[in-house]
Design a protein around this motif. Structure first.
Motif, PDB file in Angstrom:
ATOM      1  N   GLN A  82      10.839   3.666   0.403  1.00 17.74           N
ATOM      2  CA  GLN A  82      10.633   3.214   1.782  1.00 17.74           C
ATOM      3  C   GLN A  82      11.931   3.342   2.569  1.00 17.74           C
ATOM      4  OE1 GLN A  82       9.118  -0.756   1.435  1.00 17.74           O
ATOM      5  NE2 GLN A  82       7.650  -0.095  -0.114  1.00 17.74           N
ATOM      6  N   VAL A  83      11.831   4.117   3.630  1.00 17.24           N
ATOM      7  CA  VAL A  83      13.025   4.386   4.420  1.00 17.24           C
ATOM      8  C   VAL A  83      12.789   3.919   5.850  1.00 17.24           C
ATOM      9  CG1 VAL A  83      14.645   6.172   5.179  1.00 17.24           C
ATOM     10  CG2 VAL A  83      13.450   6.430   3.005  1.00 17.24           C
ATOM     11  N   PRO A 106       8.038  11.382  -3.045  1.00 20.04           N
ATOM     12  CA  PRO A 106       7.310  10.946  -1.848  1.00 20.04           C
ATOM     13  C   PRO A 106       8.036   9.807  -1.132  1.00 20.04           C
ATOM     14  CG  PRO A 106       5.879  10.946  -3.789  1.00 20.04           C
ATOM     15  CD  PRO A 106       7.277  11.140  -4.274  1.00 20.04           C
ATOM     16  N   VAL A 107       7.948   9.832   0.180  1.00 15.48           N
ATOM     17  CA  VAL A 107       8.686   8.870   1.000  1.00 15.48           C
ATOM     18  C   VAL A 107       7.750   8.222   2.004  1.00 15.48           C
ATOM     19  CG1 VAL A 107      10.406   8.742   2.853  1.00 15.48           C
ATOM     20  CG2 VAL A 107      10.935  10.001   0.762  1.00 15.48           C
ATOM     21  N   TYR A 108       7.922   6.925   2.192  1.00 18.40           N
ATOM     22  CA  TYR A 108       7.260   6.220   3.292  1.00 18.40           C
ATOM     23  C   TYR A 108       8.318   6.014   4.359  1.00 18.40           C
ATOM     24  CZ  TYR A 108       5.279   2.387   5.992  1.00 18.40           C
ATOM     25  OH  TYR A 108       4.844   1.608   7.014  1.00 18.40           O
ATOM     26  N   LEU A 109       8.079   6.644   5.524  1.00 20.46           N
ATOM     27  CA  LEU A 109       9.104   6.635   6.564  1.00 20.46           C
ATOM     28  C   LEU A 109       8.664   5.761   7.729  1.00 20.46           C
ATOM     29  CD1 LEU A 109      11.796   7.937   7.528  1.00 20.46           C
ATOM     30  CD2 LEU A 109      10.418   9.780   8.514  1.00 20.46           C
ATOM     31  N   GLY A 121       0.785  -1.235   0.000  1.00 19.45           N
ATOM     32  CA  GLY A 121       0.000   0.000   0.000  1.00 19.45           C
ATOM     33  C   GLY A 121       0.813   1.278   0.000  1.00 19.45           C
ATOM     34  N   THR A 122       2.096   1.170  -0.246  1.00 19.95           N
ATOM     35  CA  THR A 122       2.908   2.387  -0.242  1.00 19.95           C
ATOM     36  C   THR A 122       3.245   2.849  -1.659  1.00 19.95           C
ATOM     37  OG1 THR A 122       4.899   1.036  -0.010  1.00 19.95           O
ATOM     38  CG2 THR A 122       3.976   1.943   2.003  1.00 19.95           C
TER      39      THR A 122
END
Ligand SMILES: Nc1nc2c(ncn2[C@@H]2O[C@H](COP(=O)(O)OP(=O)(O)OP(=O)(O)O)[C@@H](O)[C@H]2O)c(=O)[nH]1
Ligand SMILES: [Mg+2]
Length: 369
Positions: free
Chosen positions: A302-303, A344-347, A296-297
């Motif tokens: 992804q970090v 965009p980043v998922y953190l 879902g990201t």
């Protein structure tokens, strides 16, 4: 030699590789005696056609105008003196994190000021202080080593704090550095004109300085004047960094620093010193086939980042009630990371405990010190 402490290579060592190679090739072919630092020295610029392809790619030197200068300036001073804020102001972009807590900077950060007539490489250093932990000692050693590798030293003393034993201690060290020192009274906007004048005199009396300059990094006042003064101390040289490159900090380090900056906001006492931040994993779903993916990201980078503290009580503070603090840290730092990376980043943030890591050589090594 089994447990030698980690040492950052000096600029000279870093630059020695390809340039030394150029030099050997060139000396061999032209029978000219070698020069120690060909790139720093306009006369020894390699004649491209005479070199093998492997040497030719080492440095691409654009047209260098007559009188062009380039070199290194190192910013030193007590913790919290405003070194990193001043570095960012001169570079015109954020390359170092800043905070109201002392010892925010923990490694040398390079920022590059590009001008038509010069390139000024700033080395922002950790604040010099009386060390209480192994980490503190290593940071001091790092700064002292750096001093001998630069063309000019910038000694920062804040306008709003009395000159004290900490400043005198640094001033004595600088006398041994055998480099020109420009003393800077920082945070000039925080005091009256009279108080600023008094501080300039007090700083002037601290040592034998090439110049004393007041600046306000926050308001951008006198920042250009300081740049001119520093560039005046640089040698004639072609550029050392490609145009447009404002730092050579690795991306993962910049990310970890942005998280640490957000986490320092609002914590007190010893917690800022007890906090280390490391990037555990960066997965780009666009290119990485391996690595654990979060559903879902989408295409977001992804970090995964760990915040390391020394005690479980600190862990509870970092996480906050119902995870509220950690969430806030995530929101703030994600903005900065997205700005840095332009996507965009998922953190994913985790907090873990590593007991007394500041004084444990093995833990320090694991955390990159
Ligand atoms: N008013 C004002 N505040 C400033 C100025 N420069 C720095 N500060 C503040 O002073 C504090 C310390 O700034 P830093 O740039 O992080 O100081 P530092 O010398 O890099 O600190 P360490 O990395 O811990 O050694 C921050 O809260 C800054 O916002 C300035 O020109 N004016
Ligand atoms: Mg700093």
């Amino acid at each position: 030699m089994t447990d030698a402490p980690f040492r950052f290579p000096s600029d000279d060592e870093l630059m020695a590789g390809p340039n030394a190679f150029d030099e050997a090739e060139q000396a061999g072919e032209s029978e000219e005696p070698g020069q120690a630092e060909p790139v720093r020295d306009g006369q020894a610029e390699p004649d491209d056609d005479a070199l093998p392809a492997s040497a030719r790619v080492a440095v691409t030197v654009p047209e260098v105008p007559e009188g062009y200068r380039a070199g290194f300036a190192c910013l030193v001073g007590r913790p919290n003196a405003g070194k990193s804020t001043l570095t960012n102001a001169m570079v015109g972009q954020k390359v170092a994190i800043t905070s109201g807590r002392p010892q925010t900077t923990r490694h040398n950060v390079r920022g590059v000021v590009h001008r038509d007539d010069a390139q000024l490489v700033l080395v922002d250093t950790p604040g010099l202080h009386r060390p209480r932990t192994l980490l503190g000692k290593r940071l001091n050693d790092l700064v002292r080593e750096t001093l001998s590798d630069v063309d000019v030293i910038v000694f920062c003393v804040p306008a709003d704090e009395k000159v004290g034993p900490g400043d005198r201690f640094i001033a004595r060290d600088l006398a041994d550095a055998r480099r020109p020192v420009v003393a800077v009274v920082t945070k000039a906007d925080t005091v009256s004109r009279e108080a600023l004048a008094a501080q300039l005199l007090a700083v002037n009396d601290l040592g034998d300085w090439a110049d004393v300059v007041p600046v306000s990094a926050r308001r951008g006042e006198q920042v250009d004047v300081l740049e001119d003064v520093l560039i005046g101390h640089l040698p004639p040289s072609p550029p050392l960094y490609p145009t447009g490159e404002v730092t050579d900090e690795p991306q993962a380090v910049m990310i970890a620093e942005l998280v640490r900056e957000a986490a320092l906001e609002g914590v007190r006492d010893e917690l800022p010193h007890s906090l280390a931040v490391v990037v555990d994993e960066i997965v780009d779903p666009r290119t990485d086939r391996t690595g654990s993916r979060v559903k879902g990201t989408g295409g977001r980078l992804q970090v995964r980042v760990s915040l390391v503290v020394e005690r479980d009580s600190q862990k509870a503070i970092m996480i906050g009630k119902g995870g509220s603090r950690l969430k806030e840290i995530g929101v703030v730092s994600r903005k900065g990371i997205q700005k840095l990376l332009g996507r965009p980043v998922y953190l994913d943030l985790h907090v873990r405990t590593s007991k007394d890591w500041q004084s444990d050589p093995k833990a320090l090594a694991r955390l990159g010190f």
